[in-house]
Write a protein that holds these residues in place. Structure first.
Motif, PDB file in Angstrom:
ATOM      1  N   LYS A 144     -54.427  63.112 -35.018  1.00 43.52           N
ATOM      2  CA  LYS A 144     -53.846  64.447 -35.177  1.00 43.52           C
ATOM      3  C   LYS A 144     -54.444  65.166 -36.384  1.00 43.52           C
ATOM      4  CE  LYS A 144     -49.413  64.633 -35.208  1.00 43.52           C
ATOM      5  NZ  LYS A 144     -47.952  64.488 -35.162  1.00 43.52           N
TER       6      LYS A 144
ATOM      7  N   CYS B  46     -58.459  59.129 -30.323  1.00 40.81           N
ATOM      8  CA  CYS B  46     -57.832  57.818 -30.548  1.00 40.81           C
ATOM      9  C   CYS B  46     -58.784  56.685 -30.180  1.00 40.81           C
ATOM     10  CB  CYS B  46     -56.535  57.706 -29.748  1.00 40.81           C
ATOM     11  SG  CYS B  46     -55.186  58.679 -30.418  1.00 40.81           S
TER      12      CYS B  46
ATOM     13  N   LYS C  37     -49.913  46.930 -31.131  1.00 42.47           N
ATOM     14  CA  LYS C  37     -48.888  47.840 -30.629  1.00 42.47           C
ATOM     15  C   LYS C  37     -47.786  48.048 -31.667  1.00 42.47           C
ATOM     16  CE  LYS C  37     -46.673  48.837 -26.299  1.00 42.47           C
ATOM     17  NZ  LYS C  37     -46.472  48.395 -24.925  1.00 42.47           N
ATOM     18  N   ASP C  38     -47.267  46.982 -32.215  1.00 38.90           N
ATOM     19  CA  ASP C  38     -46.248  47.020 -33.258  1.00 38.90           C
ATOM     20  C   ASP C  38     -46.563  45.954 -34.298  1.00 38.90           C
ATOM     21  OD1 ASP C  38     -44.510  49.045 -32.258  1.00 38.90           O
ATOM     22  OD2 ASP C  38     -43.761  47.618 -30.770  1.00 38.90           O
TER      23      ASP C  38
ATOM     24  N   ARG D 245     -49.475  53.902 -33.787  1.00 37.12           N
ATOM     25  CA  ARG D 245     -48.895  55.073 -34.453  1.00 37.12           C
ATOM     26  C   ARG D 245     -49.827  55.576 -35.548  1.00 37.12           C
ATOM     27  NH1 ARG D 245     -45.644  58.757 -33.492  1.00 37.12           N
ATOM     28  NH2 ARG D 245     -43.863  57.499 -32.959  1.00 37.12           N
ATOM     29  N   HIS D 246     -50.410  54.657 -36.328  1.00 37.51           N
ATOM     30  CA  HIS D 246     -51.379  55.043 -37.364  1.00 37.51           C
ATOM     31  C   HIS D 246     -52.575  55.750 -36.738  1.00 37.51           C
ATOM     32  CE1 HIS D 246     -49.338  51.745 -39.684  1.00 37.51           C
ATOM     33  NE2 HIS D 246     -49.427  52.661 -40.627  1.00 37.51           N
TER      34      HIS D 246
ATOM     35  N   THR E 201     -51.082  49.946 -36.564  1.00 33.64           N
ATOM     36  CA  THR E 201     -50.443  50.173 -35.268  1.00 33.64           C
ATOM     37  C   THR E 201     -51.069  51.375 -34.571  1.00 33.64           C
ATOM     38  OG1 THR E 201     -48.778  51.651 -36.187  1.00 33.64           O
ATOM     39  CG2 THR E 201     -48.242  49.296 -36.148  1.00 33.64           C
TER      40      THR E 201
ATOM     41  N   TYR F 272     -52.751  57.343 -33.928  1.00 29.97           N
ATOM     42  CA  TYR F 272     -52.357  58.649 -33.418  1.00 29.97           C
ATOM     43  C   TYR F 272     -52.235  59.678 -34.550  1.00 29.97           C
ATOM     44  CZ  TYR F 272     -49.627  62.280 -31.124  1.00 29.97           C
ATOM     45  OH  TYR F 272     -49.194  63.477 -30.636  1.00 29.97           O
ATOM     46  N   GLU F 273     -51.665  59.279 -35.660  1.00 32.59           N
ATOM     47  CA  GLU F 273     -51.514  60.200 -36.798  1.00 32.59           C
ATOM     48  C   GLU F 273     -52.874  60.591 -37.369  1.00 32.59           C
ATOM     49  OE1 GLU F 273     -48.758  61.708 -37.815  1.00 32.59           O
ATOM     50  OE2 GLU F 273     -47.643  60.682 -36.240  1.00 32.59           O
TER      51      GLU F 273
END
Length: 111
Positions: A76, A93, A109-110, A69-70, A67, A72-73
């Motif tokens: 970071k 990203c 996305k999800d 989210r992965h 996703t 983005y992490e």
């Protein structure tokens, strides 16, 4: 002995099986400098996706999905590298998404 103490102090936040890139500069007066970088983006992607190898036919076969989210992490974590501090999180990203696509990992996305 000083190198071992410094190296262990700087790498204690990583798990024992985590690969790291280290740039070591040794001088003739027996002093040294070293920079510890975080693991490669491909290692983070393979770990997050739960795969051991990437696709041999990137763009034709998908081996896993992650996703945003992965992504983005991972961005970071990579932003803490000395050579990536100046890059915006959006640029990191996009770079990670490009690497994932070249490895046959689909970004959704999800899940």
């Amino acid at each position: 002995m000083a190198f071992c103490k410094d190296f262990n102090a700087r790498t204690q936040k990583y798990k024992a099986d985590t690969p790291m890139q280290v740039t070591l500069t040794a001088y003739t007066d027996k002093t040294f400098e070293f920079v510890v970088k975080s693991p490669s983006v491909s290692w983070f992607l393979k770990t997050a996706a739960g795969i051991e190898t990437a696709s041999g036919l990137a763009g034709h076969s998908v081996v896993s999905s992650l996703t945003l989210r992965h992504v983005y992490e991972i961005a970071k974590l990579k932003q803490s590298d000395p050579f990536c501090k100046h890059l915006a999180i959006e640029a990191l990203c996009k770079s990670i998404i490009g690497t994932a696509n070249s490895m046959g990992i689909e970004i959704v996305k999800d899940l």
